[in-house]
Scaffold this active site. Structure first.
Site, short mmCIF file in Angstrom:
data_model
loop_
_atom_site.label_atom_id
_atom_site.label_comp_id
_atom_site.label_asym_id
_atom_site.label_seq_id
_atom_site.Cartn_x
_atom_site.Cartn_y
_atom_site.Cartn_z
CB ALA A 11 -0.06 51.61 -63.00
CB ILE A 16 -7.92 59.44 -71.41
CG1 ILE A 16 -7.42 60.88 -71.63
CG2 ILE A 16 -9.06 59.37 -70.40
CD1 ILE A 16 -8.45 61.78 -72.29
CG ASP A 17 -8.54 59.02 -66.21
OD1 ASP A 17 -8.69 60.14 -66.70
OD2 ASP A 17 -9.48 58.33 -65.77
CB CYS A 107 -7.42 44.44 -57.98
SG CYS A 107 -6.18 44.42 -59.29
N GLY A 131 -3.20 56.73 -62.39
CA GLY A 131 -4.09 57.78 -62.86
C GLY A 131 -5.34 57.94 -62.02
CB CYS A 204 -10.66 44.17 -65.35
SG CYS A 204 -9.92 43.10 -64.12
#
Length: 382
Positions: A11, A16-17, A107, A131, A204
């Site tokens: 995913a 960055i992660d 989620c 991540g 989000c």
């Protein structure tokens, strides 16, 4: 490239992660397939902030660019309908019920892992990866989530609801790493844009952080329906009026517009009467809470085990408090050794044994003004 370790669907949010997670798995010999999930259409949110975060076009392009540079496939899946039907609807319904939801946990549990596993099967992937800063291992026939090495970034709290079946196929490449190491890995590979990219901490689908505005736009006539409710003290004394109970959360202090000569906080929300109860800080303290809709982790059940010691977190940024757990049927009764403030119905409670997640569930109610328990006491259930 040796791909004997298997095929993994990663995913990728464009941050960055998840990008470093994909890079590390690629270098470790996994056959990586990248996938970015479109969960929300900002144009329909009606907020004022520019589209950013995991669903923006820029983030999708960032994730795809990593895949192009490393030579592995990348897909975009549109899960806006299933996300909206479940996560957004639950978010709205919980506030209307006087509770404070946690959409990120929902989620993870009901949307992202299910969506990833379905696509993993379609693409012939044995594993999925994210991540998240967490770890997973198999022990005594159970898949156990434990805290990530970096205490400041640990995300195990948000993963308690992931099923055993899903965990059996999940990899967390960053679990043994610190955030500083993630930045170092990105710099070393020349991904300077990722290092400089700001991280998003908002929900989000509410990029402007204005959940009240979101509710107003989503629920027609809400303001008119709930306006003019009463602020009351615990004894029922009316001390003012408010904009409507859905626009307040347990523990809130700012924006109340009430002056009593001492700091006041929201201590209870009563949707049936449109009342918001205010009190001092000590009136936020609880020593017991009831948790339902459980998902157990390290052990399949705590039924019959008596009082089980744990460290229990009642919100994401809560450091955790010593508590005893007692499971009766499908509920866990939590007895804290010391009072805990602002326990909020609708939030998740997650139980730890050391660094391991015993399980978690949704806070249903809490008890105020009860004497804390110790291991030598006999506890009467709530």
């Amino acid at each position: 490239m040796n791909t004997s370790k298997g095929r993994v669907l990663v995913a990728m949010s464009g941050g960055i992660d998840s990008s470093v997670a994909a890079v590390l798995l690629h270098e470790q010999g996994y056959e990586v397939v990248g996938m970015t999930m479109k969960t929300w259409d900002y144009a329909s949110a009606g907020g004022s902030k520019k589209e950013t975060g995991c669903c923006s076009l820029d983030s999708i392009n960032d994730a795809r660019q990593i895949a192009v540079e490393l030579g592995f496939p990348h897909y975009i899946i549109d899960i806006r309908d299933e996300f909206g039907d479940f996560v957004i609807s639950n978010f709205t319904e919980e506030y209307l019920a006087g509770r404070t939801p946690n959409p990120c946990v929902l989620c993870n549990t009901h949307i992202k892992w299910d969506a990833l596993l379905r696509r993993a099967d379609q693409l012939g992937c044995q594993f999925i990866a994210t991540g998240h800063y967490a770890q997973v291992r198999e022990e005594n026939g159970r898949y156990v989530i434990s805290k990530g090495l970096d205490d400041n970034k640990d995300q195990s709290y948000a993963l308690w609801g992931v099923s055993q079946e899903s965990l059996s196929r999940t990899l967390f490449p960053l679990g043994q790493m610190r955030k500083t190491e993630i930045y170092d890995e990105a710099r070393r590979r020349g991904f300077t844009e990722l290092v400089n990219k700001p991280e998003s901490y908002e929900i989000c689908f509410i990029p402007d952080n204005d959940y009240r505005g979101f509710l107003r736009r989503r629920v027609a006539g809400l303001e008119e329906r709930v306006a003019g409710g009463q602020f009351v003290l615990r004894d029922g004394t009316v001390i003012g009026t408010h904009e409507g109970y859905p626009f307040y959360t347990i523990g809130q202090r700012k924006g109340l517009g009430v002056a009593l000569g001492f700091p006041v906080y929201v201590t209870e929300i009563r949707p049936e009467t449109n009342q918001v109860v205010l009190g001092n800080y000590e009136e936020l303290a609880s020593t017991r809470t009831v948790v339902g809709k459980l998902n157990m982790g390290k052990y399949a059940s705590l039924v019959g085990r008596g009082l089980v010691p744990s460290t229990t977190k009642v919100r994401y940024n809560h450091g955790g408090s010593p508590a005893f757990l007692e499971q009766i049927d499908d509920k866990i009764y939590v007895y804290f050794e010391e009072p805990v403030h602002a326990i909020t119905p609708g939030q998740a409670a997650v139980f730890y044994e050391g660094a391991d997640v015993l399980g978690g569930g949704w806070i249903e109610r809490h008890i105020i003004e009860e004497t804390p328990v110790s291991a030598t006491q006999t506890v009467t259930t709530l």
